[in-house]
Design an enzyme around this catalytic site. Structure first.
Site, PDB file in Angstrom:
ATOM      1  N   LEU A   1       0.843  -1.188   0.000  1.00 13.91           N
ATOM      2  CA  LEU A   1       0.000   0.000   0.000  1.00 13.91           C
ATOM      3  C   LEU A   1       0.880   1.240   0.000  1.00 13.91           C
ATOM      4  O   LEU A   1       2.003   1.207   0.504  1.00 13.91           O
ATOM      5  CB  LEU A   1      -0.901   0.029   1.245  1.00 13.91           C
ATOM      6  CG  LEU A   1      -2.032  -1.006   1.321  1.00 13.91           C
ATOM      7  CD1 LEU A   1      -2.749  -0.904   2.663  1.00 13.91           C
ATOM      8  CD2 LEU A   1      -3.019  -0.834   0.177  1.00 13.91           C
ATOM      9  N   ASP A   2       0.344   2.338  -0.534  1.00 11.04           N
ATOM     10  CA  ASP A   2       1.059   3.610  -0.483  1.00 11.04           C
ATOM     11  C   ASP A   2       1.271   4.017   0.972  1.00 11.04           C
ATOM     12  O   ASP A   2       0.538   3.592   1.870  1.00 11.04           O
ATOM     13  CB  ASP A   2       0.271   4.701  -1.201  1.00 11.04           C
ATOM     14  CG  ASP A   2       0.098   4.420  -2.681  1.00 11.04           C
ATOM     15  OD1 ASP A   2       0.884   3.613  -3.218  1.00 11.04           O
ATOM     16  OD2 ASP A   2      -0.825   4.993  -3.284  1.00 11.04           O
ATOM     17  N   VAL A   3       2.223   4.904   1.183  1.00 12.46           N
ATOM     18  CA  VAL A   3       2.588   5.306   2.537  1.00 12.46           C
ATOM     19  C   VAL A   3       1.405   5.918   3.285  1.00 12.46           C
ATOM     20  O   VAL A   3       1.256   5.713   4.497  1.00 12.46           O
ATOM     21  CB  VAL A   3       3.793   6.274   2.509  1.00 12.46           C
ATOM     22  CG1 VAL A   3       3.433   7.576   1.798  1.00 12.46           C
ATOM     23  CG2 VAL A   3       4.323   6.553   3.902  1.00 12.46           C
TER      24      VAL A   3
ATOM     25  N   HIS B   1      -0.182   3.488  -7.924  1.00 12.37           N
ATOM     26  CA  HIS B   1      -1.173   4.482  -7.475  1.00 12.37           C
ATOM     27  C   HIS B   1      -2.487   4.361  -8.243  1.00 12.37           C
ATOM     28  O   HIS B   1      -3.148   5.362  -8.538  1.00 12.37           O
ATOM     29  CB  HIS B   1      -0.626   5.901  -7.642  1.00 12.37           C
ATOM     30  CG  HIS B   1       0.531   6.236  -6.749  1.00 12.37           C
ATOM     31  ND1 HIS B   1       0.670   5.743  -5.465  1.00 12.37           N
ATOM     32  CD2 HIS B   1       1.598   7.035  -6.955  1.00 12.37           C
ATOM     33  CE1 HIS B   1       1.772   6.224  -4.914  1.00 12.37           C
ATOM     34  NE2 HIS B   1       2.366   6.996  -5.809  1.00 12.37           N
TER      35      HIS B   1
ATOM     36  N   THR C   1      -1.880   5.306   2.658  1.00  8.51           N
ATOM     37  CA  THR C   1      -3.064   4.451   2.609  1.00  8.51           C
ATOM     38  C   THR C   1      -3.097   3.547   3.829  1.00  8.51           C
ATOM     39  O   THR C   1      -2.071   3.017   4.253  1.00  8.51           O
ATOM     40  CB  THR C   1      -3.080   3.613   1.325  1.00  8.51           C
ATOM     41  OG1 THR C   1      -3.042   4.479   0.187  1.00  8.51           O
ATOM     42  CG2 THR C   1      -4.324   2.751   1.245  1.00  8.51           C
TER      43      THR C   1
END
Length: 232
Positions: free
Chosen positions: A100-102, A183, A104
């Protein structure tokens, strides 16, 4: 467990590739180079592939409720790793199956079973992931139809695969996708001139985030959850 099988289990590579890396002296057991595919690995042995530790003989499977501003990485960089929340005596060999993105939050699956995580991350497996997103602007009227037909992302030649969009309100949605482009969720809404303000993953395949887990908390997966990945 045989060494070649152990390597396959923890990396997801084929038995032939496992034998190749052994022949090329890329594998060590307790710091000694081992080339024999039939070498027996036990729980107390340290196995490394090109200097990277592999996991324990018995694979481990966890879910974690990711906190914002943490990295889906096994090392600490600018932000702390999600593994820093796990008070395990040994995190060697663990990796994140579907990052996951930082910023999220939500469901993260962690394992040292490479073949198992391959079922989740490989594009060919088309594993569905469900996200809850909060948007900056009201959703356009035909958004569900556009997502079902595929969205044209910036700098991409092909449309995204069909996705399922459920409208909770004009600015809160559930989105299920089977891809994992960079993303992707944020870019899909950006293609509609909207912006994701907050993103939370709720489900991967048949594994849903345990509602009893607070942010930063984790637990082992049940046998049913583990087996669901193979039954897709």
């Amino acid at each position: 467990m045989r060494l070649d099988k152990f390597i396959c289990h923890h990396t997801g590579i084929s038995r032939a590739d496992a034998k190749r890396v052994l022949k090329q002296e890329m594998v060590t057991v307790d710091e000694a180079v081992i080339k024999d595919p039939g070498f027996k690995v036990t729980d107390d042995m340290d196995v490394e592939l090109e200097g990277r530790p592999l996991g324990a003989v018995k694979p481990r499977y966890f879910m974690l409720n990711k906190v914002a501003n943490t990295l889906c990485s096994t090392i600490d960089e600018e932000y702390p790793s999600v593994l820093s929340y796990m008070d395990l005596p040994n995190t060697k060999g663990l990796h994140i199956a579907g990052r996951l993105d930082v910023d999220t939050t939500g469901l993260v699956l962690i394992t040292d079973d490479g073949q198992w995580s391959h079922q989740i991350t490989s594009p060919k497996k088309a594993c569905m992931k469900r996200y809850r997103a909060w948007l900056a602007e009201p959703l356009v009227a035909d958004a569900e139809k556009q997502f079902a037909e595929g969205v044209q992302l910036h700098n991409e030649l092909e449309l995204t695969k069909p996705a399922i969009l459920e409208r909770i309100s004009d600015t809160e949605v559930l989105l299920s996708i089977s891809e994992g482009k960079y993303h992707q969720v944020k870019r899909m809404f950006a293609a509609m001139d909207n912006k994701v303000m907050q993103l939370h993953r709720e489900q991967i395949g048949e594994i849903a985030l345990d509602p009893d887990l607070e942010e930063g908390e984790w637990r082992e997966l049940t046998d049913a959850e583990i087996n669901s990945v193979w039954q897709k």
